[in-house]
Design a protein around this motif. Structure first.
Motif, short mmCIF file in Angstrom:
data_model
loop_
_atom_site.label_atom_id
_atom_site.label_comp_id
_atom_site.label_asym_id
_atom_site.label_seq_id
_atom_site.Cartn_x
_atom_site.Cartn_y
_atom_site.Cartn_z
N ARG A 43 45.86 46.78 49.36
CA ARG A 43 45.41 47.88 48.50
C ARG A 43 46.22 47.90 47.20
O ARG A 43 45.68 48.10 46.12
N VAL A 46 44.96 45.19 44.88
CA VAL A 46 43.68 45.59 44.28
C VAL A 46 43.93 46.56 43.14
O VAL A 46 43.35 46.43 42.05
N GLN A 47 44.79 47.54 43.36
CA GLN A 47 45.10 48.53 42.33
C GLN A 47 45.78 47.88 41.12
O GLN A 47 45.54 48.29 39.98
N ALA A 50 42.95 46.31 38.99
CA ALA A 50 41.68 47.03 38.86
C ALA A 50 41.24 47.22 37.41
O ALA A 50 40.07 47.01 37.07
N ASP A 51 42.16 47.59 36.54
CA ASP A 51 41.80 47.86 35.15
C ASP A 51 41.70 46.60 34.30
O ASP A 51 41.28 46.67 33.14
N THR A 58 35.26 41.66 40.86
CA THR A 58 36.16 42.23 41.85
C THR A 58 37.06 41.09 42.32
O THR A 58 36.92 39.95 41.86
#
Length: 127
Positions: A43, A46-47, A50-51, A58
């Motif tokens: 997680r 991914v964070q 993300a931006d 993805t």
């Protein structure tokens, strides 16, 4: 923002009964389960990016190396920090460290992810 080494994210969590090895089936003790720790580390990766991903993009996990070094009982607070350390085309390499409130290293490792087009990935997965 572009995908480049140095992108980071942190996740702080408190170990709940639902996070334990006994509950998830990866063992029979009431401490943070390795699979749950890995999910939290993923997680964070991914964070971290993300931006920086383009429209329709993805990332998906492709490879993991994890050393689970210390037990974290129910109620313990664990912080997982992930940093993007390498970008090689679509391949992203992250280093992560999990620590408890006493600064004990709970786990370290690396996670590799691949940048994919979300729609193309999902259509291939549906076949």
């Amino acid at each position: 923002m572009t995908l480049a080494p140095g992108l980071r994210a942190r996740i702080l969590t408190m170990v709940e009964t639902s996070d334990t090895a006994a509950k998830v089936g990866s063992g029979d003790v009431p401490v943070l389960a390795t699979p749950r720790l890995l999910a939290l580390a993923e997680r964070a990766t991914v964070q971290a990016v993300a931006d920086a991903l383009g429209p329709g993009q993805t990332s998906v996990g492709t490879k993991v190396a994890l050393e689970h070094l210390a037990a974290s009982p129910v109620g313990a607070h664990v912080e997982i920090a992930a940093e993007l350390t390498e970008v090689d085309g679509r391949r992203l390499v992250f280093a992560f460290t999990a620590r408890d409130r006493h600064d004990t290293v709970v786990a370290t490792g690396t996670i590799e992810r691949a940048v994919v087009d979300r729609e193309r990935f999902l259509s291939r997965a549906a076949r």
